[in-house]
Design a protein around this motif. Structure first.
Motif, mmCIF file in Angstrom:
data_model
loop_
_atom_site.group_PDB
_atom_site.id
_atom_site.type_symbol
_atom_site.label_atom_id
_atom_site.label_comp_id
_atom_site.label_asym_id
_atom_site.label_seq_id
_atom_site.Cartn_x
_atom_site.Cartn_y
_atom_site.Cartn_z
ATOM 1 N N ILE A 75 -6.032 10.478 -2.265
ATOM 2 C CA ILE A 75 -5.599 9.139 -1.859
ATOM 3 C C ILE A 75 -6.414 8.746 -0.634
ATOM 4 C CG2 ILE A 75 -3.666 7.768 -0.963
ATOM 5 C CD1 ILE A 75 -1.779 9.584 -2.587
ATOM 6 N N ALA B 83 -1.361 12.352 -8.913
ATOM 7 C CA ALA B 83 -1.686 12.869 -7.582
ATOM 8 C C ALA B 83 -2.272 14.279 -7.620
ATOM 9 C CB ALA B 83 -0.441 12.845 -6.701
ATOM 10 N N ASP C 154 -7.328 5.978 2.313
ATOM 11 C CA ASP C 154 -6.975 4.787 3.085
ATOM 12 C C ASP C 154 -8.286 4.212 3.628
ATOM 13 O OD1 ASP C 154 -6.220 2.915 4.943
ATOM 14 O OD2 ASP C 154 -4.584 4.127 5.759
ATOM 15 N N ILE D 193 -5.978 -0.106 -4.675
ATOM 16 C CA ILE D 193 -4.759 -0.748 -4.171
ATOM 17 C C ILE D 193 -5.137 -1.870 -3.204
ATOM 18 C CG2 ILE D 193 -2.591 -0.371 -2.935
ATOM 19 C CD1 ILE D 193 -2.827 2.586 -3.858
ATOM 20 N N PHE E 10 0.840 -1.198 0.000
ATOM 21 C CA PHE E 10 0.000 0.000 0.000
ATOM 22 C C PHE E 10 0.882 1.258 0.000
ATOM 23 C CE2 PHE E 10 -2.645 3.280 2.114
ATOM 24 C CZ PHE E 10 -3.724 3.277 1.249
ATOM 25 N N ARG E 11 1.924 1.233 0.859
ATOM 26 C CA ARG E 11 2.806 2.389 0.969
ATOM 27 C C ARG E 11 3.607 2.587 -0.324
ATOM 28 N NH1 ARG E 11 7.575 3.639 2.030
ATOM 29 N NH2 ARG E 11 8.214 1.469 2.230
ATOM 30 N N VAL F 158 -6.970 5.561 -5.127
ATOM 31 C CA VAL F 158 -6.601 6.924 -5.510
ATOM 32 C C VAL F 158 -7.614 7.332 -6.571
ATOM 33 C CG1 VAL F 158 -4.798 8.404 -6.441
ATOM 34 C CG2 VAL F 158 -4.181 6.392 -5.067
ATOM 35 N N SER G 275 -6.145 14.097 -7.761
ATOM 36 C CA SER G 275 -6.757 12.921 -7.126
ATOM 37 C C SER G 275 -6.688 13.016 -5.611
ATOM 38 C CB SER G 275 -6.006 11.642 -7.524
ATOM 39 O OG SER G 275 -5.939 11.508 -8.899
ATOM 40 N N THR H 155 1.145 3.918 -3.049
ATOM 41 C CA THR H 155 0.659 5.300 -2.841
ATOM 42 C C THR H 155 1.835 6.276 -2.960
ATOM 43 O OG1 THR H 155 0.757 4.884 -0.457
ATOM 44 C CG2 THR H 155 -1.418 4.863 -1.469
ATOM 45 N N ASP H 156 3.033 5.879 -2.487
ATOM 46 C CA ASP H 156 4.212 6.749 -2.635
ATOM 47 C C ASP H 156 4.513 6.980 -4.114
ATOM 48 O OD1 ASP H 156 4.461 6.915 0.043
ATOM 49 O OD2 ASP H 156 6.342 5.787 0.221
ATOM 50 N N ILE I 97 2.513 6.579 -6.769
ATOM 51 C CA ILE I 97 1.468 7.363 -7.442
ATOM 52 C C ILE I 97 1.576 8.827 -7.025
ATOM 53 C CG2 ILE I 97 -1.042 7.672 -7.692
ATOM 54 C CD1 ILE I 97 -1.201 4.544 -7.187
ATOM 55 N N GLY I 98 1.942 9.033 -5.753
ATOM 56 C CA GLY I 98 2.111 10.393 -5.227
ATOM 57 C C GLY I 98 3.184 11.186 -5.963
#
Lengths: 333, 166
Positions: free
Chosen positions: A52, A47, A54, A97, A34-35, A86, A50, A38-39, A41-42
């Motif tokens: 994100i 990003a 959780d 995700i 997950f991290r 996201v 969008s 998301t990192d 995509i960030g």
């Protein structure tokens, strides 16, 4: 065409190299996936427009809201452990995700817009992949948790409204033909849902041995235009040969929606389907398609509860739903 | 409301059967889902295809051997995969390849080789190979359709990919 085609969707299933699939991923690995995603995509332009989310910090009702808006699957909403999505502000893109695969990218559009969607999702996939390595094998392609998605990992889905073929009883024949062509036919909310109120989601099942472009082209140029053509011809036949019966369906639906005191979600989909057909065929002019679409969405269970401002059980929902329809359609009834 | 179930007389019948009796006489039966299930006429909804397959997998000695196959990386066994329908890690595709390929072929209209997008990270040459395979397939289809304009276009594209920089 857009009368019959409600919306188009494409999704790609991807997994990050170096991690087990989710069935064998422990809590720590799930969190790590997950991290990582998301990192990654960030860091991309995704990003910028969008949010994100959780899911462990989101209420079940809010997750259900996302299901009703077709942004996430029901399976994802009801899943467990570290997971999320996201989602673009315009609600035309969602990266799930830790659903069945580490990453499921999906893009949505109204009407039949598969070429544009393929270009867009291909671009999004490239953006994510530029900073991450996917599990990929030269022989099997993109490796997925379930071998039914392996290869391209692509699923092309088109939501169709086919009320006339239902009335002329041609629908079974067409759906059988679609299944013979290895297409999946499902209901409004995809996997595991039944077709209610003449809404059918048609999607490919073969993901290996054909390129993404081939699969998209088959849908856009062959499969969907054919089904649409059948539906339009059935509508013509109805209007010419059974106009009274057609109008009766439409006006009964209008009457019930504007007057009922209690209504299930299922019944409302069934009735709204007839109203939608009446509006499109110019047989009912008191409302426009914008309102019909809004009624569809707002009377789904989670949306209704949001609108009402509190959680409601099934029976109360039916009462609130009927009140909502009366207010929007029935005037002072 | 339709007819009530002929067995329990409580619930509307949703399963309608016509039995042909010896002698050619037809007998109609109308049952609810529950009674039809009890009679073994309908599969229980929770009994998915994997659990049905699992029952078959439980028979036969050679199948037993296969069931014991296990991935050294994630620890999933073949049997576990067959009962849950999802694999444990990307390496399973290699470990179970022999048994997986027939399943994959059945699910994908006989295909077991990827055609289409290749990640940039897998190297230019792999990408080029895949692109060529795809273009040649499209060319074959175009010729089949007698779409010679598209075929000529594809031939040019194939040439460009073949001659392109490494």
């Amino acid at each position: 065409m857009s009368d019959v085609v409600i919306s188009s969707r494409i999704r790609l299933a991807r997994n990050v190299k170096g991690f087990p699939f989710l069935a064998k991923a422990g809590d720590t690995e799930r969190k790590e996936i997950f991290r990582t995603l998301t990192d990654r995509i960030g860091e991309t332009e995704i990003a910028k427009d969008s949010v994100i989310i959780d899911f462990e910090e989101l209420s079940p009702l809010d997750r259900e809201l996302l299901v009703e808006r077709h942004l996430i699957s029901r399976q994802h909403a009801e899943g467990e452990g570290s997971r999320g999505a996201v989602i673009s502000f315009r609600e035309d893109r969602s990266l799930m995700i830790n659903e069945e695969d580490h990453l499921r990218i999906q893009v949505l559009a109204s009407g039949l817009q598969l070429d544009a969607l393929w270009k867009e999702i291909n671009r999004i996939d490239d953006l994510v992949e530029a900073g991450i390595e996917y599990a990929f094998d030269p022989r099997f392609g993109y490796l997925t948790a379930c071998p039914t998605n392996v290869g391209t990992g692509i699923r092309v889905s088109v939501m169709l409204h086919l009320p006339a073929m239902k009335l002329t009883q041609e629908i079974e024949r067409v759906l059988r033909a679609a299944r013979d062509m290895r297409l999946a036919v499902r209901g409004l909310y995809g996997e595991g849902t039944e077709a209610i109120g003449d809404f059918f989601q048609v999607s490919n099942q073969t993901t290996l041995g054909k390129s993404e472009e081939e699969i998209v082209r088959e849908f856009a140029e062959d499969i969907i235009p054919q089904i649409v053509d059948y539906e339009l011809r059935a509508r013509e036949t109805l209007a010419v040969e059974r106009a009274y019966q057609l109008d009766d369906k439409v006006w009964r639906a209008v009457g019930i929606l504007g007057n009922a005191r209690s209504m299930s979600a299922e019944e409302s989909l069934f009735l709204l389907s007839h109203v939608r057909m009446g509006v499109h065929m110019g047989r009912y002019k008191a409302v426009d398609m914008g309102l019909v679409n809004e009624l569809f969405l707002q009377t789904q269970p989670a949306h209704l509860q949001k609108l009402h401002g509190s959680a409601l059980d099934g029976e109360s929902r039916s009462i609130v739903r009927a009140e909502y329809f009366r207010r929007r359609l029935g005037g002072n009834n | 409301m339709g007819i009530l179930c002929q067995h329990c007389h409580q619930v509307p019948a949703t399963v309608h059967l016509t039995d042909v009796l010896p002698g050619g006489e037809k007998r109609e039966r109308h049952l609810c889902e529950g009674c039809a299930q009890n009679e073994g006429l309908l599969l229980k909804p929770q009994e998915g295809i994997t659990s049905i397959l699992e029952k078959f997998v439980k028979h036969g000695a050679s199948v037993q051997q296969t069931a014991k196959l296990q991935c050294p990386e994630c620890g999933i066994s073949w049997r576990e995969f067959r009962s849950q329908g999802v694999l444990g890690c990307p390496h399973d595709y290699e470990v179970f390849a022999e048994h997986l390929v027939p399943l994959i072929e059945r699910a994908h209209e006989g295909a077991s080789t990827h055609v289409g997008k290749v990640p940039a990270s897998s190297g230019v040459s792999a990408k080029r190979q895949a692109r060529l395979v795809q273009l040649r397939r499209e060319l074959a289809h175009a010729v089949e359709r007698e779409d010679y304009e598209r075929a000529a276009q594809l031939r040019d594209e194939i040439k460009a990919v073949e001659d392109g920089p490494n």
